[in-house]
Design a protein around this motif. Sequence first.
Motif, PDB file in Angstrom:
ATOM      1  N   SER A 174      47.872  45.898  41.095  1.00 36.01           N
ATOM      2  CA  SER A 174      47.809  44.576  40.498  1.00 36.01           C
ATOM      3  C   SER A 174      46.592  43.863  41.070  1.00 36.01           C
ATOM      4  O   SER A 174      46.250  44.050  42.235  1.00 36.01           O
ATOM      5  CB  SER A 174      49.099  43.834  40.844  1.00 36.01           C
ATOM      6  OG  SER A 174      49.235  42.718  40.018  1.00 36.01           O
ATOM      7  N   ILE A 175      45.936  43.080  40.225  1.00 33.52           N
ATOM      8  CA  ILE A 175      44.733  42.353  40.657  1.00 33.52           C
ATOM      9  C   ILE A 175      45.083  40.882  40.801  1.00 33.52           C
ATOM     10  O   ILE A 175      45.618  40.277  39.878  1.00 33.52           O
ATOM     11  CB  ILE A 175      43.604  42.505  39.610  1.00 33.52           C
ATOM     12  CG1 ILE A 175      43.363  43.982  39.305  1.00 33.52           C
ATOM     13  CG2 ILE A 175      42.350  41.803  40.050  1.00 33.52           C
ATOM     14  CD1 ILE A 175      42.549  44.697  40.317  1.00 33.52           C
ATOM     15  N   THR A 176      44.787  40.338  41.974  1.00 32.58           N
ATOM     16  CA  THR A 176      45.041  38.898  42.165  1.00 32.58           C
ATOM     17  C   THR A 176      43.823  38.104  41.692  1.00 32.58           C
ATOM     18  O   THR A 176      42.718  38.626  41.667  1.00 32.58           O
ATOM     19  CB  THR A 176      45.333  38.577  43.645  1.00 32.58           C
ATOM     20  OG1 THR A 176      44.209  38.992  44.417  1.00 32.58           O
ATOM     21  CG2 THR A 176      46.563  39.301  44.120  1.00 32.58           C
ATOM     22  N   PRO A 177      44.022  36.858  41.324  1.00 34.68           N
ATOM     23  CA  PRO A 177      42.902  36.062  40.804  1.00 34.68           C
ATOM     24  C   PRO A 177      41.752  36.021  41.798  1.00 34.68           C
ATOM     25  O   PRO A 177      41.960  35.738  42.987  1.00 34.68           O
ATOM     26  CB  PRO A 177      43.512  34.664  40.616  1.00 34.68           C
ATOM     27  CG  PRO A 177      44.978  34.902  40.517  1.00 34.68           C
ATOM     28  CD  PRO A 177      45.282  36.110  41.333  1.00 34.68           C
ATOM     29  N   PRO A 178      40.541  36.307  41.323  1.00 33.51           N
ATOM     30  CA  PRO A 178      39.379  36.466  42.206  1.00 33.51           C
ATOM     31  C   PRO A 178      39.111  35.272  43.112  1.00 33.51           C
ATOM     32  O   PRO A 178      38.938  35.438  44.319  1.00 33.51           O
ATOM     33  CB  PRO A 178      38.214  36.678  41.230  1.00 33.51           C
ATOM     34  CG  PRO A 178      38.841  37.220  40.001  1.00 33.51           C
ATOM     35  CD  PRO A 178      40.191  36.641  39.917  1.00 33.51           C
TER      36      PRO A 178
END
Lengths: 498, 537
Positions: A174-178
């Motif tokens: 999962s990618i967290t907000p940059p």
Amino acid sequence: MRRNVNYWVVILTAYFISAGNLVAQSKFTIITAADMQNINDSTSANYAGLGTLVTQVKNTKSNVFFVFGGGSIGPSALSTFDQGSHIIDILNSIEPDVMGVTKREFSYFEDELSLRAYEAAFPVVASNIYDTRINNQLDELSTNTLIRKRGISLGFISILHPRVIDEYLLTHVSITPPVNAIKEQALQLRQQGADVILMHYSYPFEFIDQLISERIIDVAFLSNSRLSKTNYSTINKNPNIITLNRPGVAAVTTFRIDNGIHLIASEYKDISKLKALSEIEQQITGYKFRLDRLLNVEIGEWKSNFSTLREQVRTQENSFGNFIADTMQEFSHADIALLNGGSIRGDVSYKQGQKIYRRTIATELPFPSLLKTIRVTGNDFIKALEVTLSEIEYVKGAFPHVAGVKVNIDSSRAPGERVIDVTINGKPLVPDKLYSLSTTNFLANGGDGLDVFKYAEDITPKELTPPLISDLVTQAIIDKRTISLKLDGRLTNFANNK
Amino acid sequence: MRLVQNTLSTFTLAQFSVIGLFIFIMTMTFLRLADVKNALSTLTTQSVPAINQASKLTSEVQNLVTLTAQLSQSQSKSFQRLVSQQIKTSLLSLNSPAFKLETNDKFLFIQLNALSQEIEELNNLIAYRMRIEDEFDAAIEQLLNLILSTSVAFEHHPILPEKRNNAANLFLQVAQIRQQTRIHKLRLLEETIEYEISQVRNGKGKGNNIEQIRELEKIEQMLLGDNGLVNKKIEVLRVTGRARGRGNFVRNLVEDLARNIEIQTDKISIQTLNEGKEATRLVEEHIQLALISAFIAILISFAFIYYLYRRFVIRLIKLTNQVEKAHEVEPKLLDGNDEIARLGQTFSEYFEKVQSQEKALLELSLSDPLTGIPNRRAFEDYLTKSIDQSRRFSWPLSVIMIDVDYFKKYNDHYGHNQGDECLRKVAAALNSTVKRSTDLCARFGGEEFVVLLPHTEEESAQMIAERLRNAIETLAVPHEKSQISPFVTVSLGVTVCHFTNETICSSKSIIETADKALYEAKSKGRNQYVFTDFIKS
């Protein structure tokens, strides 16, 4: 009197030397390189030359940080076999201080990346990603790292764009907000004593300028060899952004710390021209040799001229694309076969009479795509076509190559309305009818925006192991020996006639 | 002849068509069975062995995958030797002629070759790894001992506590080298050690003699030199990583090989499946064909039987029926134009003959068929003889004519069968009453009877007449329609002829006279006799 002068000379000299030292201590140099995935391509991936550059710079400057921007583990012919181990091995020899992660690091999926990070002699950093299976950072990867040289500590962050999950069909991350991740990591690093915060990224985010001016980060490093100039020039204003936007280039940038980080000098070197460091050269030669031994096996001969140039396979009917789709259909006996242009990576032209080697196929189809057969309605197929044709102008990898169908399109129309008509096996498509469709597991699982395929019924025969598309093509060439490719108008774009 | 040909040809045609159909089915069956035999033969001699072989190949390759994984992870030389030997054996067997797949032999061979080479190189790399691991272990042991002895030496010297601390730290750092698994951490460790050593060295003052400085330099060299422990450890880590990478590489090659074999196998499987399906389809097709043919044959047979039935059996039965009933009706000619019709014709002709013969016979006979008593002819014959005899001997001849009263009414009322029965009874009664052997009781015709009494006088004749009348009355055969009695009665007319030289009675005249007397009896009320003298004609 003379004794006094001597005394003063000594003190002043000492002062200047120490002051010089102080001054020297507040300068640092960053060497950046990235996107060197194919060791056989000496223009873009001259690691030996890079090794020379690093040695040279370290000999002439102090506080040298060698940052590698990733994008190299795959895809390439050799990586098909060792999932990028050889790249890590070579990098281990030139010992970067840190490597950032871009989307290509996921060519062989998350767990292989963890293995590569374990093998690496340097920290591999991805700052806004986590493994959903363990709710923690991916094994062996670091969320940030602090590199200490003589007097300067450099904090390093590397940011991914969320769309890497769709593009590479990652199921466990999962990618967290940059922006949040950047702020959090930067704060942590500052607390640990970082003098400089370097942020690495590969997608031209718009907030970089702001982050730098707000001094959340000090230097930004953008590595994206595919970035077209038009896309980017509007954003790049800040001098503290190092940009590597074409292959085969390394940047040597010097900064000074003086109430903020200021650019002193910036040089872009063409790595291909650099002299090779012999030790690394040997290593690379060894790999090339092994690869050649494996891939220089002749399997057939081309009987037609054709090309797999990127622009062509992503915007129009291509005879090689036709061949692959035909091979898929022959094997599975499905009504339709579908392949995305982005699977074809060769970017070269071929002449009639040229021999075909295993290497040829390994270069053209380096991704480990499996053949999967699903059942879709005629309607769903049209939707899928629309999705794959919606970004022709951007030369996207989704462009479809088909078998068993004849499609007429008009790309001058708005996206979503570009399909004019479809004929399947000589008969017009029936919207409610179910058709069997063979494609790659990537597309069947919803890759390249094909959500419409995600819930389709899987009718791949269970008793057979699904073959790799590249294996099917290799086998087909071995069986037929001489391969004639042709364009048969199965995908006609009426916009070209206007 | 035409008739003969007709039946024969039809019969022959029908018979041959059934036989022909039979032969056809048998031939088709034979051909199809041959096809299936071929298909099965291909299956057993080629396809199944090919699959078998391919699966053996696959399992051998799987074995190879396991072995190469074990090789990568070898920790001891003996284990490595063991596994490496097994791998050699496995590669040899993979290359053996027993494993030749039909197509793309050459490709497989090349793959196996490349694989063998890679495995050999991996083997070497692992051996190298183990060697430098051993070297490292030995070197670090040596150094640790050295540090220990040095710090012991330091301890026995009056030194500053910091120095002792530094030595202890150094020892710890060196020990950590062994534990490190990440190269960049080793580099950091390298820097720390450098610092620690400099601290130990710079802690000058009393206590550091030349020898100890030299010791320290030696330690520094052993640790941080080009061939020092740190670099050795880094090399070990690199080679381990490389070996792992190569191991993955080899494993991928083997899996590559396995996959290719599998694709070949799958092709063969699919081919075999298709062959099997084809054979099944042929068999099914044939079964269908056989069933249809059999069905047609059965239909034809039934048609044939039906034909036989209609043409022969029914007509024969008809014929038989007609023959049985022939005496009642005119025999109908059988329809048709052939032998049986001729047979029918012949029967008819014969039958007509018989009938006429019967008739002739009847006419020749002297018995009345109905009653069994002599018939009119017999009477007339006897009458003639009796007249001759009577004339010769001048005997009196008596004749009694008898008629059943209201016989028509009896027939109408009781039916002809009963009428016949009545006549029989009457005849029997009359006959039994006439006892003398020279007397004759005959049926004159219809319901008329006549009794001839040669050599009988008037009185006797009348007496007999009365007896006769009584005999019938006594019978008591019911006769509802008789107007004079509830029973059947007879009327009698008697006459006698005396034969003299003057009187000659002819048959005709006697009968006539008797008839007249009978007529009179009827007029007088029936159930009686009337005597009339013979009237000379």
